[in-house]
Design a protein around this motif. Structure first.
Motif, short mmCIF file in Angstrom:
data_model
loop_
_atom_site.label_atom_id
_atom_site.label_comp_id
_atom_site.label_asym_id
_atom_site.label_seq_id
_atom_site.Cartn_x
_atom_site.Cartn_y
_atom_site.Cartn_z
N VAL A 156 40.64 32.38 39.54
CA VAL A 156 40.50 33.22 38.35
C VAL A 156 41.80 33.97 38.14
N VAL A 157 42.31 33.96 36.91
CA VAL A 157 43.50 34.74 36.55
C VAL A 157 43.03 36.10 36.06
N CYS A 158 43.63 37.17 36.57
CA CYS A 158 43.17 38.53 36.25
C CYS A 158 44.37 39.44 36.05
N GLY A 159 44.25 40.35 35.07
CA GLY A 159 45.34 41.29 34.80
C GLY A 159 45.02 42.71 35.17
N ALA A 160 43.87 42.96 35.83
CA ALA A 160 43.49 44.32 36.19
C ALA A 160 44.37 44.85 37.31
N PRO A 161 44.83 46.09 37.22
CA PRO A 161 45.73 46.62 38.26
C PRO A 161 45.03 46.84 39.60
N ASN A 162 43.67 46.99 39.59
CA ASN A 162 42.99 47.25 40.86
C ASN A 162 42.48 45.98 41.53
N ALA A 163 42.78 44.80 40.96
CA ALA A 163 42.35 43.55 41.58
C ALA A 163 43.10 43.35 42.89
N ARG A 164 42.34 43.07 43.96
CA ARG A 164 42.96 42.93 45.29
C ARG A 164 42.01 42.17 46.19
N ALA A 165 42.52 41.65 47.25
CA ALA A 165 41.71 40.93 48.22
C ALA A 165 40.71 41.88 48.85
N GLY A 166 39.47 41.42 48.96
CA GLY A 166 38.40 42.23 49.56
C GLY A 166 37.57 42.99 48.56
N LEU A 167 38.04 43.10 47.32
CA LEU A 167 37.28 43.84 46.30
C LEU A 167 36.02 43.08 45.94
N VAL A 168 34.91 43.78 45.80
CA VAL A 168 33.65 43.19 45.33
C VAL A 168 33.45 43.65 43.88
N GLY A 169 33.36 42.70 42.99
CA GLY A 169 33.22 43.03 41.56
C GLY A 169 32.26 42.11 40.86
N VAL A 170 32.41 42.02 39.54
CA VAL A 170 31.51 41.21 38.70
C VAL A 170 32.31 40.09 38.07
N GLY A 176 36.87 31.64 34.74
CA GLY A 176 36.01 32.77 34.44
C GLY A 176 36.82 34.04 34.29
N MET A 177 36.14 35.20 34.43
CA MET A 177 36.82 36.48 34.21
C MET A 177 36.17 37.55 35.07
N MET A 178 36.98 38.34 35.76
CA MET A 178 36.51 39.54 36.43
C MET A 178 36.41 40.64 35.37
N CYS A 179 35.30 41.37 35.35
CA CYS A 179 34.96 42.22 34.20
C CYS A 179 35.05 43.71 34.51
N SER A 180 35.35 44.46 33.43
CA SER A 180 35.32 45.93 33.49
C SER A 180 33.98 46.42 32.94
N THR A 181 33.73 47.71 33.08
CA THR A 181 32.46 48.27 32.58
C THR A 181 32.40 48.22 31.06
N ARG A 182 33.55 48.40 30.39
CA ARG A 182 33.54 48.37 28.93
C ARG A 182 33.22 46.97 28.41
N ASP A 191 35.09 52.73 30.80
CA ASP A 191 36.22 52.47 31.68
C ASP A 191 36.77 51.07 31.43
N HIS A 192 38.06 51.00 31.12
CA HIS A 192 38.70 49.70 30.90
C HIS A 192 40.04 49.64 31.63
N ASP A 193 40.26 50.60 32.55
CA ASP A 193 41.53 50.62 33.27
C ASP A 193 41.57 49.60 34.38
N GLY A 194 40.41 49.14 34.80
CA GLY A 194 40.36 48.15 35.86
C GLY A 194 39.00 47.48 35.89
N ILE A 195 38.88 46.48 36.80
CA ILE A 195 37.61 45.77 36.88
C ILE A 195 36.62 46.60 37.71
N ILE A 196 35.34 46.26 37.59
CA ILE A 196 34.28 46.98 38.30
C ILE A 196 34.47 46.82 39.81
#
Length: 797
Positions: A77-91, A118-124, A131-136
């Motif tokens: 998955v290609v993602c542009g969120a600044p908080n995307a990192r290994a180990g993160l659990v998201g949606v 696919g896409m890793m998603c933010s709350t917005r 919140d749209h500054d990063g993914i959930i």
């Protein structure tokens, strides 16, 4: 009113399904307009763990993630969120899922040359927050591969239409009470702990307008921390259509939605002196929480301090004294306002709010003490702080209303037999008190109940309207007398006649854009415009049916229709004398584009013209009972019509029955219609009524015993004389003998003097008891010739 299922279950102990609850709400008179299931919007979104996060080879701000979605096969998955990192659990949104925020359907695609599944998603993006500054970011122990709707909690949201007579159901608890009375669960009691306060209230509170504000309670709560409200509260407010603002504001909104009790909190630091409920002074104004400034008058109740007005009482607070993140001390206001005063103020200011919708219907006047304790407990529980003693200015109108009731009325008025024990159970479950003699005490939250018929309504609707047996009304023997009015009969007759002529009926709005209405307005009377229209395109009442039909014709022509025949019967709205509304019944016909498609005989299409419009006008006027043979064709159809290709049909010089013809090119341009348009407008109110008694039976057909005689007359008349005037004059020359006259020739050329024309008229004569002799025919001819001479006509040699 919207509320989530979990909020309802806070006050109703029930195991009923969403479908059962909706069906019961509809059955007891609380119409469910819709049910929104968030799980449907979140379909295709799963909890996923980021395994690796590497820099995108073609973009500095993008990362290429390896994501575990629970299927055992990692996805890229290609993602542009600044908080995307290994180990993160998201949606993770999988291909095929629809993003709720923008409706985009996810699919496998290349992002700057790298495939993304696919896409890793933010709350917005999931419409779960702003919140749209990063993914959930979810907790580490969130179950990987689980549908996010199941993890987040799919709480169905009900949208219930509350009728104006049920202010008790403007809160979730009131709806729960109705459902419990209907047997769909048990009410959950609420514990409102009394809080007497630990210090005297430092602010003087009083009411100087006992009519507009009979009771004004308040207390100070100091040392609060006004941060964001808890997540559970924000989730409920969002589900109910409210935007979370801050803990203090959210608490008052939550209590209003739960109990139907509006309240308000003021930043104590922004108040000066005593806080008073009073009448506004002429010239005062207030900047409300919506940012708009409202001019006040002496008929409005406001909340003010020694310096200024802070609140349009019962409708909206002021911007100046609103709470902010820096607020530490607040004044909590819980009051009772007169419903009529609130409604009048709201209408005058054109200001609506959730508080107004409840106060103008009538809130529970007995819930002031409980309400202020309940809100106080919530504020202290969420924001901390310490409460003062309560100041009670005035007293609410809590006098109990007693109704003498007879259980037999359920059968006589409601049409259904309900056992007395069941009636008592229903009433007590709804909060009524029932004495042994069936004197019913109405609860304070039911201002709509005034008498025994209202009690019957409560019993019957909870017992079940579907339990009322359908019984036919008694019908007298014989033929029923007609009930349709002459106007209704005329409408039906014309509707059938217009459709039989190949026209299609249209039903258009009675409201128009001002520009369209102006195009057909009578400038002498002006337009009726609405002060509070649905939209700017529906601001003016139609002065004619033609603008609506022209708009319909344009829509059809734009969609490829080659020719149109539309008609409508309805009312046009004019300004009468002294600005009184004047509604008049009219019929309009629009003929646009091709009358007949091209064929081998003509090679080109035939278009509608003014004579087609005239034919429609005459045929429909005849069906309406107008004396068509006596009508005059005159000009002055209006500036909307093409000069020389339009006219009016009149019964006398002033009584206009219809106008017809081709539209002026400028009118067509205004309505953006390219095709030629012929129109008809019949003024049905101008048609004279039929003389004599009307009967169902037609006059017996009695054909004349003798054969009719025809005679031809050719007259030289001035070239400007309308042929219709000559035909009408000839027909009326001898009413006892002349039964018909028609023009069959119009000649201008050799043998006809300059400035004249030759009109040939066929006259039909009908003998009565005996055939005509030569003397009688000569006498009739002389009368015809003499009548034509009055118009300047002479027999052509």
């Amino acid at each position: 009113m919207k509320f989530p299922l979990s909020w309802l279950r806070q006050y109703l102990d029930t195991q009923a399904s969403v479908e059962e609850l909706a069906a019961k709400l509809n059955a007891i008179g609380l119409e469910v307009e819709g049910i929104e299931n968030p799980a449907e919007k979140l379909a295709g979104f799963r909890i996923a763990r980021v395994l690796t996060a590497d820099k995108h080879p073609q973009a500095d701000k993008l990362q290429v993630l390896t994501v575990d979605s629970g299927d055992g096969q990692p996805l890229q998955v290609v993602c542009g969120a600044p908080n995307a990192r290994a180990g993160l659990v998201g949606v993770l949104g999988l291909p095929g899922a629809t993003v709720p925020a923008n409706g985009m359907v996810l699919k496998v695609a290349a992002v700057r040359g790298v495939e993304s599944n696919g896409m890793m998603c933010s709350t917005r993006e999931l419409e779960l927050g702003e919140d749209h500054d990063g993914i959930i970011e979810l907790p580490e122990d969130a179950p990987i591969g689980t549908p996010y709707a199941d993890y987040h909690g799919a709480d169905p949201v009900f949208d219930v239409a509350i009728t104006p007579n049920r202010p008790d159901c403007m809160g979730v608890r009131g709806i729960a009470r109705d459902l419990a009375a209907a047997g769909l669960g048990e009410m959950v009691p609420i514990d409102v702990a009394s809080n007497p306060g630990s210090f005297p209230c430092p602010v003087e509170i009083r009411t100087e307008d006992p009519e507009g504000c009979p009771a004004f309670y308040g207390r100070v709560i100091r040392g609060v921390n006004n941060g964001p409200s808890p997540d559970w509260m924000q989730a409920r407010l969002k589900a109910a259509g409210q935007r979370p603002i801050s803990a203090l504001v959210d608490i008052t909104n939550a209590v209003m939605l739960a109990h139907g009790r509006p309240a308000h909190v003021y930043d104590l630091a922004k108040l000066s002196g005593a806080v008073v409920a009073r009448r506004a002074k002429s010239g005062e104004s207030v900047v409300a929480l919506n940012g708009k400034t409202y001019e006040l008058d002496g008929e409005m109740t406001v909340i003010a301090d020694a310096a200024q007005v802070h609140d349009i009482a019962g409708i909206m607070g002021g911007e100046h004294s609103g709470c902010s993140d820096n607020t530490t001390d607040v004044l909590l206001e819980v009051a009772y306002f007169d419903p009529e005063r609130i409604a009048a103020t709201g209408r005058r200011l054109s200001l609506t709010s959730d508080a107004r919708s409840r106060f103008e219907r009538g809130v529970d006047p007995a819930f002031l003490d409980s309400g202020i304790d309940f809100i106080t407990a919530m504020i202290i529980g969420v924001c901390g702080g310490e409460a003062s003693e309560v100041i009670r200015a005035g007293s609410p109108p809590c006098q109990p209303k007693m109704v003498a009731y007879d259980p037999v009325l359920a059968a006589s008025l409601g049409g259904v037999v309900v056992a007395e024990a069941e009636q008592k159970r229903i009433l007590e479950a709804l909060g009524f008190a029932v004495a042994a003699d069936w004197t019913v005490t109405v609860p304070t939250w039911r201002p709509d109940v005034d008498g025994a018929p209202d009690i019957v309504e409560e019993v019957v609707r909870i017992h079940g309207l579907d339990n009322i047996t359908s019984v036919p009304l008694p019908r007298a023997d014989g033929v029923a007398r007609p009930t349709a009015t002459p106007s209704q009969k005329l409408e039906r007759r014309l509707r059938r006649a217009a459709a039989a002529r190949g026209n299609h009926e249209a039903v258009t709005w009675s409201f128009l854009p001002v520009a369209d209405a102006d195009a057909f307005a009578d400038t002498s009377s002006g337009l009726w415009t609405l002060s509070n229209p649905i939209s700017e395109d529906m601001k003016a009442m139609r002065p004619s049916l033609l603008p609506g039909l022209l708009a319909a014709a344009k829509r059809n022509l734009d969609r490829g229709a080659a020719g149109l025949r539309l008609f409508e019967i309805g009312r046009r709205y004019l300004r009468g004398e002294a600005g009184i509304s004047d509604e008049r019944l009219s019929l309009a016909v629009v003929l646009a584009g091709e009358k007949q498609a091209r064929s081998w005989a003509s090679g080109k299409a035939t278009l509608f013209d003014a004579f087609d419009a005239k034919a429609e006008a005459l045929a429909l006027l005849a069906e309406a009972g107008a004396p068509v043979d006596n009508l005059q064709v005159m000009g002055e159809a209006g500036t909307q019509f093409h000069p020389g290709q339009s006219a009016t049909l009149r019964l006398g010089p002033k009584n206009v029955l219809a106008r017809f013809g081709m539209l002026h090119p400028a009118t067509c341009k205004q309505f953006d219609i390219v095709a030629p348009v012929a129109v008809v407008e019949l003024f049905l109110d101008a048609i004279p009524g039929r003389k004599g008694a009307t009967t169902f039976a037609r006059v017996q057909y009695a054909p004349p015993a003798l054969q009719a005689v025809t005679r031809d007359f050719a007259f030289l008349v001035p070239v400007e004389l309308p042929a219709g005037d000559l035909v009408r004059t000839v027909r009326n020359a001898d009413k006892a003998n002349v039964v018909a006259a028609r023009l069959f020739d119009d000649f201008r050329g050799a043998g006809v003097p300059e400035g004249q024309k030759s009109l040939a008229v066929e006259v039909t004569l009908q003998p009565g008891d005996k055939s005509y002799d030569e003397a009688e025919l000569k006498a009739i001819a002389e009368r015809v010739t003499a009548a034509a001479a009055k118009l300047g006509g002479v027999l052509r040699a």
